[in-house]
Design a protein around this motif. Sequence first.
Motif, PDB file in Angstrom:
ATOM      1  N   MET A  96      85.318  -6.874  57.909  1.00  0.00           N
ATOM      2  CA  MET A  96      86.513  -7.408  57.303  1.00  0.00           C
ATOM      3  C   MET A  96      87.502  -6.263  57.046  1.00  0.00           C
ATOM      4  SD  MET A  96      86.558  -9.619  53.881  1.00  0.00           S
ATOM      5  CE  MET A  96      87.911 -10.527  53.380  1.00  0.00           C
ATOM      6  N   LYS A  97      88.694  -6.405  57.525  1.00  0.00           N
ATOM      7  CA  LYS A  97      89.708  -5.373  57.392  1.00  0.00           C
ATOM      8  C   LYS A  97      90.427  -5.516  56.058  1.00  0.00           C
ATOM      9  CE  LYS A  97      93.276  -3.172  60.049  1.00  0.00           C
ATOM     10  NZ  LYS A  97      94.056  -3.174  61.246  1.00  0.00           N
ATOM     11  N   ARG A  98      90.577  -4.399  55.371  1.00  0.00           N
ATOM     12  CA  ARG A  98      91.235  -4.383  54.075  1.00  0.00           C
ATOM     13  C   ARG A  98      92.734  -4.157  54.262  1.00  0.00           C
ATOM     14  NH1 ARG A  98      91.299   0.500  50.393  1.00  0.00           N
ATOM     15  NH2 ARG A  98      92.606  -0.269  48.756  1.00  0.00           N
ATOM     16  N   GLU A  99      93.545  -4.951  53.592  1.00  0.00           N
ATOM     17  CA  GLU A  99      94.988  -4.780  53.663  1.00  0.00           C
ATOM     18  C   GLU A  99      95.428  -3.743  52.638  1.00  0.00           C
ATOM     19  OE1 GLU A  99      97.611  -8.134  53.763  1.00  0.00           O
ATOM     20  OE2 GLU A  99      96.018  -9.402  54.563  1.00  0.00           O
ATOM     21  N   VAL A 100      96.320  -2.874  53.052  1.00  0.00           N
ATOM     22  CA  VAL A 100      96.855  -1.867  52.147  1.00  0.00           C
ATOM     23  C   VAL A 100      98.075  -2.461  51.455  1.00  0.00           C
ATOM     24  CG1 VAL A 100      97.868   0.430  51.977  1.00  0.00           C
ATOM     25  CG2 VAL A 100      96.037  -0.002  53.617  1.00  0.00           C
ATOM     26  N   GLU A 101      98.010  -2.545  50.133  1.00  0.00           N
ATOM     27  CA  GLU A 101      99.116  -3.122  49.374  1.00  0.00           C
ATOM     28  C   GLU A 101     100.110  -2.064  48.929  1.00  0.00           C
ATOM     29  OE1 GLU A 101      97.696  -5.526  46.186  1.00  0.00           O
ATOM     30  OE2 GLU A 101      96.200  -6.484  47.427  1.00  0.00           O
ATOM     31  N   PHE A 102      99.621  -0.863  48.668  1.00  0.00           N
ATOM     32  CA  PHE A 102     100.476   0.178  48.147  1.00  0.00           C
ATOM     33  C   PHE A 102     100.099   1.511  48.792  1.00  0.00           C
ATOM     34  CE2 PHE A 102     101.039   3.660  45.077  1.00  0.00           C
ATOM     35  CZ  PHE A 102     102.408   3.590  44.897  1.00  0.00           C
ATOM     36  N   VAL A 103     101.093   2.234  49.255  1.00  0.00           N
ATOM     37  CA  VAL A 103     100.860   3.559  49.806  1.00  0.00           C
ATOM     38  C   VAL A 103     101.587   4.536  48.885  1.00  0.00           C
ATOM     39  CG1 VAL A 103     101.232   5.098  51.760  1.00  0.00           C
ATOM     40  CG2 VAL A 103     100.679   2.707  52.161  1.00  0.00           C
ATOM     41  N   TYR A 104     100.833   5.448  48.328  1.00  0.00           N
ATOM     42  CA  TYR A 104     101.404   6.398  47.380  1.00  0.00           C
ATOM     43  C   TYR A 104     102.355   7.360  48.076  1.00  0.00           C
ATOM     44  CZ  TYR A 104     101.876   9.868  43.749  1.00  0.00           C
ATOM     45  OH  TYR A 104     102.397  10.714  42.822  1.00  0.00           O
ATOM     46  N   ASP A 105     103.497   7.598  47.473  1.00  0.00           N
ATOM     47  CA  ASP A 105     104.500   8.523  47.993  1.00  0.00           C
ATOM     48  C   ASP A 105     104.258   9.900  47.368  1.00  0.00           C
ATOM     49  OD1 ASP A 105     106.704   9.894  48.876  1.00  0.00           O
ATOM     50  OD2 ASP A 105     108.178   8.560  47.968  1.00  0.00           O
ATOM     51  N   PHE A 106     103.879  10.865  48.175  1.00  0.00           N
ATOM     52  CA  PHE A 106     103.531  12.201  47.690  1.00  0.00           C
ATOM     53  C   PHE A 106     104.729  13.151  47.595  1.00  0.00           C
ATOM     54  CE2 PHE A 106      99.264  10.814  48.538  1.00  0.00           C
ATOM     55  CZ  PHE A 106      98.494  11.536  47.639  1.00  0.00           C
ATOM     56  N   LYS A 107     105.943  12.646  47.728  1.00  0.00           N
ATOM     57  CA  LYS A 107     107.108  13.528  47.688  1.00  0.00           C
ATOM     58  C   LYS A 107     107.249  14.235  46.339  1.00  0.00           C
ATOM     59  CE  LYS A 107     109.666  11.275  51.313  1.00  0.00           C
ATOM     60  NZ  LYS A 107     110.716  10.358  51.680  1.00  0.00           N
ATOM     61  N   ALA A 108     107.030  13.528  45.242  1.00  0.00           N
ATOM     62  CA  ALA A 108     107.128  14.160  43.917  1.00  0.00           C
ATOM     63  C   ALA A 108     106.063  15.240  43.760  1.00  0.00           C
ATOM     64  CB  ALA A 108     106.988  13.112  42.815  1.00  0.00           C
ATOM     65  N   PHE A 109     104.874  14.986  44.274  1.00  0.00           N
ATOM     66  CA  PHE A 109     103.813  15.979  44.235  1.00  0.00           C
ATOM     67  C   PHE A 109     104.228  17.218  45.028  1.00  0.00           C
ATOM     68  CE2 PHE A 109     100.080  17.857  46.331  1.00  0.00           C
ATOM     69  CZ  PHE A 109      99.414  18.330  45.210  1.00  0.00           C
ATOM     70  N   GLY A 110     104.762  17.006  46.215  1.00  0.00           N
ATOM     71  CA  GLY A 110     105.204  18.117  47.054  1.00  0.00           C
ATOM     72  C   GLY A 110     106.268  18.958  46.371  1.00  0.00           C
ATOM     73  N   GLN A 111     107.205  18.293  45.711  1.00  0.00           N
ATOM     74  CA  GLN A 111     108.258  19.017  44.999  1.00  0.00           C
ATOM     75  C   GLN A 111     107.684  19.813  43.822  1.00  0.00           C
ATOM     76  OE1 GLN A 111     111.598  19.365  45.954  1.00  0.00           O
ATOM     77  NE2 GLN A 111     110.577  18.571  47.773  1.00  0.00           N
ATOM     78  N   ALA A 112     106.701  19.253  43.144  1.00  0.00           N
ATOM     79  CA  ALA A 112     106.060  19.961  42.033  1.00  0.00           C
ATOM     80  C   ALA A 112     105.313  21.197  42.534  1.00  0.00           C
ATOM     81  CB  ALA A 112     105.109  19.030  41.289  1.00  0.00           C
ATOM     82  N   ILE A 113     104.672  21.079  43.677  1.00  0.00           N
ATOM     83  CA  ILE A 113     103.967  22.221  44.272  1.00  0.00           C
ATOM     84  C   ILE A 113     104.972  23.305  44.644  1.00  0.00           C
ATOM     85  CG2 ILE A 113     102.617  22.999  46.277  1.00  0.00           C
ATOM     86  CD1 ILE A 113     101.022  21.465  44.096  1.00  0.00           C
ATOM     87  N   LYS A 114     106.065  22.905  45.271  1.00  0.00           N
ATOM     88  CA  LYS A 114     107.094  23.874  45.672  1.00  0.00           C
ATOM     89  C   LYS A 114     107.640  24.613  44.445  1.00  0.00           C
ATOM     90  CE  LYS A 114     110.400  23.094  48.836  1.00  0.00           C
ATOM     91  NZ  LYS A 114     111.615  22.509  49.434  1.00  0.00           N
TER      92      LYS A 114
ATOM     93  N   ASN B  64     107.925  19.465  51.586  1.00  0.00           N
ATOM     94  CA  ASN B  64     109.219  18.921  52.010  1.00  0.00           C
ATOM     95  C   ASN B  64     109.179  17.502  52.544  1.00  0.00           C
ATOM     96  OD1 ASN B  64     110.354  21.364  51.308  1.00  0.00           O
ATOM     97  ND2 ASN B  64     110.308  22.164  53.384  1.00  0.00           N
ATOM     98  N   GLU B  65     108.029  17.117  53.082  1.00  0.00           N
ATOM     99  CA  GLU B  65     107.961  15.810  53.730  1.00  0.00           C
ATOM    100  C   GLU B  65     107.073  14.820  52.995  1.00  0.00           C
ATOM    101  OE1 GLU B  65     106.734  16.810  57.714  1.00  0.00           O
ATOM    102  OE2 GLU B  65     108.268  18.380  57.815  1.00  0.00           O
ATOM    103  N   GLY B  66     106.417  15.281  51.938  1.00  0.00           N
ATOM    104  CA  GLY B  66     105.537  14.391  51.193  1.00  0.00           C
ATOM    105  C   GLY B  66     104.281  14.008  51.953  1.00  0.00           C
ATOM    106  N   GLN B  67     103.846  14.897  52.852  1.00  0.00           N
ATOM    107  CA  GLN B  67     102.614  14.607  53.605  1.00  0.00           C
ATOM    108  C   GLN B  67     101.451  14.433  52.635  1.00  0.00           C
ATOM    109  OE1 GLN B  67     101.698  17.136  56.929  1.00  0.00           O
ATOM    110  NE2 GLN B  67      99.526  16.682  56.820  1.00  0.00           N
ATOM    111  N   HIS B  68     100.598  13.491  52.942  1.00  0.00           N
ATOM    112  CA  HIS B  68      99.425  13.224  52.111  1.00  0.00           C
ATOM    113  C   HIS B  68      98.408  14.345  52.294  1.00  0.00           C
ATOM    114  CE1 HIS B  68     100.195   8.612  52.077  1.00  0.00           C
ATOM    115  NE2 HIS B  68     101.296   9.300  51.950  1.00  0.00           N
ATOM    116  N   PRO B  69      98.144  15.110  51.238  1.00  0.00           N
ATOM    117  CA  PRO B  69      97.115  16.137  51.369  1.00  0.00           C
ATOM    118  C   PRO B  69      95.731  15.502  51.272  1.00  0.00           C
ATOM    119  CG  PRO B  69      97.966  16.128  49.148  1.00  0.00           C
ATOM    120  CD  PRO B  69      98.772  15.126  49.929  1.00  0.00           C
ATOM    121  N   SER B  70      94.756  16.202  51.789  1.00  0.00           N
ATOM    122  CA  SER B  70      93.386  15.724  51.595  1.00  0.00           C
ATOM    123  C   SER B  70      93.062  15.833  50.117  1.00  0.00           C
ATOM    124  CB  SER B  70      92.410  16.581  52.408  1.00  0.00           C
ATOM    125  OG  SER B  70      92.333  17.882  51.851  1.00  0.00           O
TER     126      SER B  70
END
Length: 118
Positions: A1-19, A48-54
Motif C-alpha cells: 500500500m502506497k502512502r500519500e505524502v500530505e506535507f513536505v517540510y520546507d528546509f529553506k529556513a533551516f538552510g538560512q539558519a545554518i548560513k 541557498n536552495e533548502g535541500q533536504h539534508p539527511s
Amino acid sequence: MKREVEFVYDFKAFGQAIKKARRAAGYSRKKLGHELNLAPRYLVSIENEGQHPSLQVLYELCTFFDISVDQFFFPDKVASKSTQRRQLETLLDGISDTGLQIITATAKEIKKVETGDE
C-alpha cells in the motif's frame, strides 16, 4: 500500500539558519565541509536552495552550531531555549569568572532598560 505524502517540510529556513550560524562562527563552506566531511557544494544546496539534508547531516549541523531544531519543527511553540540563547551559553562556557561578572552586570543593566526598572 502506497502512502500519500500530505506535507513536505520546507528546509529553506533551516538552510538560512545554518548560513547565518556558519558566517557568525567565521567558517567558510570549505572549512565547514572539511570539519564535517561534507562537500561544500552540498552545503550551498542546503543553505541557498533548502535541500533536504539527511538526518545525520541535520544532526551534525545543529549540534556543531548549537541550533535548536524546535524553531523549525514546532514554529508555533515557544522553544525553551532559542538558538541564540544556546549559542550564547556555548560562548559563556569559554569565558573566565571575571568575564562572566562583566557579562552579568551588563545583562542586569540591559534588563533594567528593557523593563523600565531604572
